[in-house]
Write a protein that holds these residues in place. Structure first.
Motif, short mmCIF file in Angstrom:
data_model
loop_
_atom_site.label_atom_id
_atom_site.label_comp_id
_atom_site.label_asym_id
_atom_site.label_seq_id
_atom_site.Cartn_x
_atom_site.Cartn_y
_atom_site.Cartn_z
N TYR A 152 0.71 -1.21 -0.03
CA TYR A 152 -0.10 0.04 0.05
C TYR A 152 0.82 1.07 0.01
O TYR A 152 2.13 1.22 0.23
CB TYR A 152 -1.03 -0.11 1.12
N SER A 153 0.15 2.34 -0.24
CA SER A 153 0.81 3.51 -0.32
C SER A 153 0.13 4.65 0.57
O SER A 153 -1.12 4.27 1.27
CB SER A 153 0.96 4.03 -1.53
N SER A 154 0.41 5.83 0.54
CA SER A 154 -0.31 7.12 1.23
C SER A 154 -0.63 8.10 0.34
O SER A 154 0.21 8.56 -0.31
CB SER A 154 0.38 7.21 2.62
N SER A 155 -2.00 8.76 0.64
CA SER A 155 -2.09 9.94 -0.14
C SER A 155 -2.63 11.05 0.82
O SER A 155 -3.01 10.52 2.02
CB SER A 155 -3.31 9.58 -1.22
N ILE A 156 -2.86 12.06 0.11
CA ILE A 156 -3.18 13.27 1.25
C ILE A 156 -4.67 13.54 0.97
O ILE A 156 -5.43 13.55 1.87
CB ILE A 156 -2.49 14.72 0.87
N THR A 157 -5.28 13.69 -0.24
CA THR A 157 -6.51 13.92 -0.51
C THR A 157 -7.28 12.72 -0.53
O THR A 157 -7.01 11.66 -0.83
CB THR A 157 -6.75 14.60 -1.91
N ARG A 158 -8.76 12.61 0.08
CA ARG A 158 -9.53 11.54 0.26
C ARG A 158 -9.83 10.96 -1.14
O ARG A 158 -9.68 9.76 -1.51
CB ARG A 158 -10.81 11.90 1.07
N PRO A 159 -10.32 11.91 -2.32
CA PRO A 159 -10.65 11.28 -3.65
C PRO A 159 -9.19 10.76 -4.08
O PRO A 159 -8.19 11.18 -3.89
CB PRO A 159 -10.92 12.59 -4.41
N GLU A 160 -9.16 9.53 -4.77
CA GLU A 160 -8.16 9.11 -5.41
C GLU A 160 -8.24 9.17 -6.92
O GLU A 160 -9.17 9.66 -7.48
CB GLU A 160 -8.09 7.43 -4.96
N GLY A 161 -6.89 8.67 -7.49
CA GLY A 161 -6.88 8.67 -9.04
C GLY A 161 -7.41 7.84 -9.96
O GLY A 161 -6.69 7.24 -10.80
N GLY A 162 -8.46 7.09 -9.34
CA GLY A 162 -9.11 5.99 -10.11
C GLY A 162 -9.52 6.25 -11.45
O GLY A 162 -9.46 5.21 -12.46
N MET A 163 -9.97 7.38 -11.88
CA MET A 163 -10.23 7.82 -13.16
C MET A 163 -9.01 7.48 -14.19
O MET A 163 -9.34 7.16 -15.22
CB MET A 163 -10.86 9.07 -13.41
N ASP A 164 -7.74 7.98 -13.74
CA ASP A 164 -6.60 7.72 -14.58
C ASP A 164 -6.58 6.00 -14.94
O ASP A 164 -6.28 5.72 -15.93
CB ASP A 164 -5.46 8.34 -13.95
N ALA A 165 -6.67 5.46 -13.75
CA ALA A 165 -6.29 4.02 -13.77
C ALA A 165 -7.63 3.21 -14.80
O ALA A 165 -7.25 2.31 -15.54
CB ALA A 165 -6.65 3.40 -12.25
N LEU A 166 -8.62 3.70 -14.50
CA LEU A 166 -10.03 3.09 -15.46
C LEU A 166 -9.67 3.42 -16.85
O LEU A 166 -9.88 2.54 -17.79
CB LEU A 166 -11.09 3.73 -15.07
N MET A 167 -8.95 4.61 -17.25
CA MET A 167 -8.83 4.91 -18.62
C MET A 167 -7.82 4.23 -19.22
O MET A 167 -7.96 3.48 -20.20
CB MET A 167 -8.53 6.41 -18.66
N GLN A 168 -6.31 3.83 -18.30
CA GLN A 168 -5.39 3.38 -18.97
C GLN A 168 -5.68 1.68 -19.18
O GLN A 168 -5.31 0.94 -19.92
CB GLN A 168 -4.22 3.48 -17.91
N ILE A 169 -6.43 1.09 -18.09
CA ILE A 169 -6.77 -0.21 -18.23
C ILE A 169 -7.52 -0.55 -19.52
O ILE A 169 -7.72 -1.44 -19.79
CB ILE A 169 -7.36 -0.58 -17.02
N ALA A 170 -8.51 0.41 -19.74
CA ALA A 170 -9.43 0.43 -20.80
C ALA A 170 -8.83 0.33 -22.00
O ALA A 170 -9.20 -0.20 -23.09
CB ALA A 170 -10.54 1.21 -20.81
N VAL A 171 -7.91 1.30 -22.49
CA VAL A 171 -7.43 1.69 -23.54
C VAL A 171 -6.06 1.04 -23.90
O VAL A 171 -5.83 0.78 -25.09
CB VAL A 171 -7.07 3.16 -23.67
N CYS A 172 -5.26 0.40 -22.93
CA CYS A 172 -4.23 -0.35 -23.11
C CYS A 172 -4.65 -1.75 -23.48
O CYS A 172 -4.24 -2.69 -22.64
CB CYS A 172 -3.22 -0.27 -22.04
N LYS A 173 -5.50 -1.99 -24.58
CA LYS A 173 -5.70 -3.25 -24.99
C LYS A 173 -4.65 -4.26 -25.22
O LYS A 173 -4.77 -5.56 -24.51
CB LYS A 173 -6.52 -3.29 -26.19
N ASP A 174 -3.64 -4.10 -26.12
CA ASP A 174 -2.57 -5.00 -26.23
C ASP A 174 -1.74 -5.18 -24.78
O ASP A 174 -1.36 -6.50 -24.58
CB ASP A 174 -1.67 -4.59 -27.26
N LEU A 175 -1.46 -4.17 -24.10
CA LEU A 175 -0.50 -4.49 -22.94
C LEU A 175 -1.43 -5.33 -21.85
O LEU A 175 -0.79 -6.06 -21.13
CB LEU A 175 0.12 -3.14 -22.32
#
Length: 808
Positions: free
Chosen positions: A231-254
């Motif tokens: 695990y890691s630690s962040s400051i703000t309560r909202p997290e970077g999930g939108m970045d993750a969803l986008m990358q997992i969706a569009v990086c089809k080959d990887l």
């Protein structure tokens, strides 16, 4: 039938015929050429005879009037590919057919509807790709622990759902810059390793998105990769999930998404997400480009600090393009937030995650069953093509207007009726599109051709002698005049012909020639030109224009950014055509409530309602302004942010968990606040009567950032140092005192009971009333008898005694 009834009947028939004639004239007769006739109404037909009066009319009317050559093209469709449905266990995987037919060629006439029946059968034992995307911020430590224990179990359970399964694992935290995460090693160490965590957990530096395991059929790798995750630690309560969803969706080959598989993306988190625009707080202004930026070597997101978070609409587009089912397994506090977001993402579902993720397997199985028992059609029809759906989900289960069937079993064949209508003759309408079940590779491809012109127009004779000595092209029985020529036979030009054919230049029930906005030339209206060349008057009788639509803020249709004024050729009236994002008769209203969102993330700050993109604040509240955030009696804006601070950071206050989940404002929790000079320190009391300290700042880009001190300041009692022997003596004395006190209380209690009983005895004795009469059942021991002969001489004769009296 008498005369009165007959007269009434004839009157009704005449009125009906007259009205029908007027209606036909309105819909068809106003057309001046074949192309315009076809656009007017799908019931209109054109007479191509060389000599004919009213050429555009109903086909029956034209034939009745003596027309010999009627042009009335109709729509049709041709099936190009129609392979039978095939199952996954009976067909090669690349040839599994789940949709029938697969390809058709469709001809549509504007306004005419063609019906197509589409059969759908979800294949049994279809391959499954499942990618597990996990929030690995510090609050998810317990979830990580359980996932390590459940990794092998999850792999085995998935094999029960499909014999061909791939699994992958990835994680996210947030953008690797302040104020999203700790960048100072000392702060990271202090926030990452609290004493209540066992040493088995290692706190790693924060990162944006990480693909730890691409989709693989070797399911044993999944629990191993989960075991290695930290695990890691962040400051703000909202997290970077939108970045993750986008990358997992569009990086089809990887990632390894297969074309011939169901795609499930399981997203677990106990917090909300940053959305587009939040990147500005870290100085990130470049929009998300929706491209793959996972490094194939490090498997991490390379543009985390370069591009902003994606919008929900952008993310939905990419997820839909890749046929992915997002499954949001979320903590109960943020369930409403994700349910609102899931409404805008095709195929998304939300499940309630236990505090330690112990129910994740049941959520996945439940959602998989929901996916396989549901068929929802999607399409890529262009603007100008309208599709009306009717779902036939089983025997007798017909659902007009719906394109979804639920509660299905694998292998069940269902059908959909597609009523396809062309509503426009724009160029992009005549192009192909698809209709397909969401999540499946199979689709019905439809090649469309919209009939907006007549074949006879292509066979026209240029410079025909029939058109006033070659001043036009003769086609479809009429003349198409050259520029500056008018009239039925192009016999007039701009310089002549005024005043002729007035009867043909007046609309029905109108008094003005050419609506007062044109002149009649050879029986046709020539509309006046405006000084502004962008303003155009049009219509057969100059009754329409592009500048008299409703206005908003002094501009037609709200200005060019909101909409434009067009002439509706069906009704020949001016109306506003609003651009995407706007609505209303003058495009005065946004089609979303974004303008009503306060900086707290609440609609009208929770103190009003949104009406046409503007907040109407509650009269009983002290808040006013565009988003009900201005408070005249409040100190600064402290009161505006109080409730969101209390519920988000300390989980208390008047907001419910559902309302708290809507607080999307940026809040930074700091160990010790350093209030900048010029900033207002906000203070409020919590439920424990401790002081919560925070302050807010407005950045140059307009973003509001709220800084909150992690620990409230509580009043401290005065501490007096006492010698140990005094404490021992005091304890002994206290024990003796308490013992004596208990004995005394017991003795007093016993005395009280005795006194009470004696008093009751005395009371009963005094109230006793003894009865002195003889007991009727009493018998004395002696008996007294009275001798009646006592003291008297009695002579008795015994007559019956045989003895002599002397003997007696």
């Amino acid at each position: 039938m008498n005369r009165d009834h007959l007269a009434l009947f004839l009157f009704v028939v005449i009125v009906h015929v007259t009205l029908s004639s007027c209606q036909n004239q309105t819909s068809c007769n106003a057309a001046r050429n074949c192309k315009e006739c076809l656009k007017r109404d799908p019931a209109c037909a054109w007479c191509t005879d060389d000599v004919f009066n009213i050429r555009c009319d109903l086909e029956d009317s034209l034939i009745t009037s003596g027309c010999l050559n009627v042009t009335n093209p109709r729509g049709s469709y041709e099936v190009i590919k129609d392979e039978p449905l095939g199952d996954a266990d009976t067909s090669p995987i690349n040839k599994t057919v789940q949709v029938q037919p697969q390809h058709i060629k469709l001809k549509l006439r504007k306004g005419e509807t063609q019906r197509i029946t589409l059969l759908v059968r979800p294949a049994e034992d279809y391959p499954l790709d499942l990618y597990y995307l996990m929030d690995l911020s510090k609050s998810m430590v317990d979830d990580l622990k359980n996932l390590r224990n459940l990794g092998s179990v999850l792999a085995r359970e998935l094999q029960k759902l499909s014999s061909d399964v791939q699994m992958g694992f990835g994680s996210f935290v947030d953008k690797e810059i302040y104020p999203y995460v700790y960048t100072d090693p000392t702060e990271l160490e202090e926030s990452c390793n609290p004493p209540d965590l066992p040493p088995v957990y290692t706190c790693a530096p924060a990162y944006g998105v990480r693909n730890s395991l691409s989709l693989t059929t070797d399911l044993d790798q999944f629990p191993e990769m989960v075991r290695l995750a930290n695990y890691s630690s962040s400051i703000t309560r909202p997290e970077g999930g939108m970045d993750a969803l986008m990358q997992i969706a569009v990086c089809k080959d990887l990632i390894g998404w297969r074309d011939t598989a169901r795609h499930m993306l399981v997203y677990t988190s106990d917090s909300s997400v940053h959305v587009a625009g939040d990147g500005r707080i870290g100085g990130i202004s470049s929009p998300n480009d929706g491209m793959c930026h996972l490094d194939p070597i490090t498997n991490e997101y390379t543009e985390s600090v370069e591009q902003d978070f994606p919008t929900i609409g952008h993310l939905n587009s990419k997820i839909s393009d890749n046929n992915i089912y997002p499954i949001f397994a979320i903590a109960a506090l943020y369930q409403q937030f994700y349910e609102s977001m899931a409404k805008h993402i095709t195929g998304a579902a939300v499940g309630t995650l236990a505090p330690d993720s112990s129910n994740i397997i049941s959520i996945i199985k439940e959602q998989y069953n929901a996916i396989t028992s549901k068929i929802e059609l999607i399409d890529s029809a262009p603007e100008g093509i309208n599709i009306a759906y009717t779902a036939h989900c089983g025997e007798g289960d017909n659902r007009p207007g719906e394109k979804v069937c639920t509660g299905l079993s694998l292998g069940q064949v269902i059908s959909f009726d597609l009523d396809i209508t062309a509503t426009s003759c724009e160029e992009d309408v005549s192009r192909g599109f698809y209709v397909k079940p969401y999540g499946l590779k199979d689709a019905l491809v439809i090649a469309t051709e919209v009939i907006c012109s007549c074949e006879c127009e292509e066979k026209g004779i240029p410079n025909s002698d029939l058109c006033s000595d070659g001043n036009g092209t003769f086609a479809c029985g009429v003349c198409y005049c050259n520029p500056n020529r008018y009239g039925k036979e192009c016999e007039c030009d701009v310089e002549s012909g005024t005043g002729e054919g007035y009867e043909n230049c007046r609309a029905s029930n109108a008094t003005l020639i050419c609506s007062g906005r044109g002149e009649c030339y050879c029986g046709e209206c020539q509309c006046f030109l405006r000084q502004n060349p962008k303003e155009v008057i049009s219509g057969p009788f100059c009754e329409c224009d592009n500048f008299s639509c409703d206005r908003y803020e002094g501009e037609i249709c709200g200005g060019p950014k909101r909409g434009k004024c067009i002439c509706d050729e069906n009704t020949w009236t001016s109306k506003c055509q609003c651009h995407k994002g706007y609505a209303g008769n003058a495009c005065q209203c946004p089609d979303t409530n974004d303008a009503c969102m306060a900086t707290t993330g609440l609609l009208c700050n929770g103190f009003g309602e949104c009406d046409c993109g503007k907040c109407v604040c509650d009269e009983n509240s002290s808040f006013r302004g565009p988003t009900c955030e201005d408070c005249g009696i409040c100190i600064g804006d402290c009161g505006v942010f109080r409730e969101c601070v209390m519920c988000t950071v300390f989980e208390e206050g008047r907001l419910s968990p559902e309302e708290c989940a809507q607080c999307s404002m940026l809040i930074v929790v700091e160990k010790k606040l350093q209030i900048p000079e010029g900033s207002l320190q906000c203070e409020t009391l919590n439920e424990a009567n401790c002081t919560v300290i925070y302050y807010y700042e407005t950045l140059q880009n307009g973003t509001v950032l709220v800084h909150v001190q992690k620990h409230p300041v509580c009043p401290q009692a005065t501490v007096v140092k006492v010698e140990p022997w005094i404490i021992v003596v005091a304890i002994i004395c206290a024990i003796l005192f308490i013992g004596l006190l208990l004995i005394l209380l017991l003795r007093l209690y016993i005395y009280y009971l005795d006194k009470k009983e004696f008093a009751e005895f005395e009371k009963d004795r005094k109230q006793a009333n003894w009865d002195t009469s003889t007991n009727p059942i009493y018998k004395p021991s002696t008996t007294k008898h009275a001798n009646p002969m006592y003291g008297k001489a009695v002579q008795m004769e015994y007559q019956d005694d045989p003895r002599p009296k002397t003997e007696l």
